[in-house]
Scaffold this motif. Structure first.
Motif, short mmCIF file in Angstrom:
data_model
loop_
_atom_site.label_atom_id
_atom_site.label_comp_id
_atom_site.label_asym_id
_atom_site.label_seq_id
_atom_site.Cartn_x
_atom_site.Cartn_y
_atom_site.Cartn_z
N TYR A 70 -22.18 44.21 37.98
CA TYR A 70 -23.32 44.40 38.83
C TYR A 70 -22.99 45.51 40.18
O TYR A 70 -23.78 45.57 41.02
N CYS A 71 -21.91 46.03 40.00
CA CYS A 71 -21.40 46.86 41.17
C CYS A 71 -22.53 47.84 41.70
O CYS A 71 -22.73 48.74 40.87
N TYR A 72 -22.90 48.03 42.87
CA TYR A 72 -23.93 48.79 43.43
C TYR A 72 -23.33 50.09 43.58
O TYR A 72 -24.20 51.08 43.89
N TYR A 75 -23.07 54.53 42.23
CA TYR A 75 -23.73 55.89 42.51
C TYR A 75 -22.85 56.92 43.35
O TYR A 75 -23.18 58.09 43.15
N PRO A 221 -22.57 39.96 45.23
CA PRO A 221 -23.90 39.55 45.13
C PRO A 221 -24.15 38.17 44.35
O PRO A 221 -23.40 37.68 43.75
N LEU A 253 -28.53 40.32 44.84
CA LEU A 253 -28.11 41.23 44.22
C LEU A 253 -28.88 42.68 44.49
O LEU A 253 -30.13 42.52 44.81
N PHE A 254 -28.18 43.72 44.74
CA PHE A 254 -28.78 44.91 44.99
C PHE A 254 -28.74 46.06 43.63
O PHE A 254 -27.26 46.04 43.37
N LEU A 255 -29.61 46.26 43.18
CA LEU A 255 -29.36 46.97 41.59
C LEU A 255 -30.10 48.30 41.72
O LEU A 255 -31.26 48.56 41.57
N LYS A 256 -29.31 49.34 41.91
CA LYS A 256 -29.61 50.90 41.86
C LYS A 256 -29.87 51.17 40.39
O LYS A 256 -29.23 50.28 39.58
N SER A 259 -26.59 51.33 38.51
CA SER A 259 -25.97 50.10 38.46
C SER A 259 -26.78 49.25 37.25
O SER A 259 -25.86 48.68 36.41
N ALA A 286 -34.66 48.16 44.24
CA ALA A 286 -33.37 48.11 44.13
C ALA A 286 -33.13 46.66 44.67
O ALA A 286 -32.02 46.01 44.39
N PHE A 287 -34.09 46.09 45.86
CA PHE A 287 -33.49 44.82 46.65
C PHE A 287 -34.66 43.80 46.06
O PHE A 287 -36.01 44.11 45.38
#
Length: 335
Positions: A70-72, A75, A221, A253-256, A259, A286-287
């Motif tokens: 899940y690593c944001y 980027y 997250p 979770l923050f998903l760009k 990611s 992303a949120f």
């Protein structure tokens, strides 16, 4: 006689951090991970994100071998013109002359401006065992007074540095934040393939506090439908309290996009029933929405109160407090 090439080089000229990365010297290679030198010009980075509660960040490395699905922060390799999300966990860049740079830059830090170490890559990932960049940074901090320093890590390797952490804590405000997303070992193994087990992280937090170094847990997250059941979150809060944790907070979770390119295929393999829901929720953002984050915040507040965990580090978590369904098996919803 030397002639010019018939066709000019069409590759774009790299600048800044991308150029420095391209010039990095390979240090060693193992189990699909390569290490490179990175000759940076600065170590302290001013944080401009409105969601972040600290002023300065330090990341001793670029990339992280723990390979959390899940690593944001994947980027960050894009700044070096590396667009494949897997490069983040397989090409690790070791910052050069970190302690010297820090010594030159600390005068920029004003009183009460917090310095966060490990916001984009883990400062105690496997590379640290050999290169000791984090250790060198901490030794420099130990020479100073009146700083506010926070460390974020998933690794029990932090215990190696108890001696220098104690020196820092004598004259500065220091918190060590141990990230734990779940107590379930098998689940942690697939979510965070190369990170130490959750029980080892809890033990590290306990030993840090016993050594007089304030430490607590970040549950981040929180993954909808995977790690967010109230029963599982309560188990983590209870374990944190039992191990003497000074605080615990959670963020969702923050998903760009970079990611998601790694996380969604992982979902398809391990949690196929959740794929469509995740695709809908993160299609244009992303949120996760407030309707998810608010109940999570309220639940964590209630659990901290139940297990008598101080909330002095609450400033890292969402502060809105709506009504919450407190049934033991209630599952937080994505919608």
């Amino acid at each position: 006689m030397v002639s010019l090439p018939l066709i000019p080089d069409s590759k774009p000229r790299l600048i800044g951090i991308a150029r420095l990365a391209s010039e990095g010297e390979s240090l060693r290679q193992g189990h699909e991970v390569e290490y490179f030198t990175l000759p940076v010009r600065s170590l302290l980075n001013r944080c401009t994100g409105v969601r972040m509660p600290f002023t300065w960040t330090i990341n001793p490395y670029r990339g992280c071998e723990f390979a959390c699905k899940y690593c944001y922060a994947r980027y960050t390799h894009e700044f070096m013109e590396m667009r494949d999300g897997v490069d983040f966990e397989q090409k690790i860049f070791v910052k050069q002359h970190a302690a010297d740079l820090l010594r030159q830059e600390l005068h920029h830090v004003k009183p009460r401006e917090e310095i966060a170490i490990g916001t984009a890559t883990d400062p105690y990932q496997p590379a640290e065992r050999r290169f000791e960049v984090t250790r060198a940074i901490l030794e420099e901090f130990a020479r100073h007074h009146g700083l506010e320093i926070g460390i974020v890590t998933k690794s029990n390797l932090v215990l190696r540095d108890i001696d220098v952490l104690q020196q820092i804590a004598e004259n500065n405000r220091l918190f060590v934040n141990i990230t734990i997303t779940t107590l379930k070992v098998e689940l942690a193994r697939i979510l965070e393939p190369r990170a130490p087990r959750p029980d080892l992280r809890l033990e590290a937090m306990q030993k840090l506090n016993q050594a007089g170094i304030a430490a607590g847990v970040i549950c981040a997250p929180v993954l909808p439908g995977i790690t967010d059941s109230p029963r599982d979150l309560e188990a983590l809060v209870r374990a944190t309290a039992k191990a003497g944790g000074k605080h615990i907070f959670a963020n969702s979770l923050f998903l760009k996009p970079c990611s998601a390119a790694v996380f969604l295929p992982f979902l398809e393999k391990e949690f196929p029933q959740l794929v469509e829901t995740y695709r809908k929720r993160f299609k244009d953002r992303a949120f996760l929405p407030e309707s998810y984050r608010k109940p999570l915040s309220q639940l964590m507040k209630r659990l901290r109160e139940k297990y008598n965990i101080p909330s002095d580090y609450d400033r890292y978590s969402q502060r809105t407090r709506p009504a919450l369904d407190t049934r033991p098996d209630a599952q937080m919803k994505l919608f």
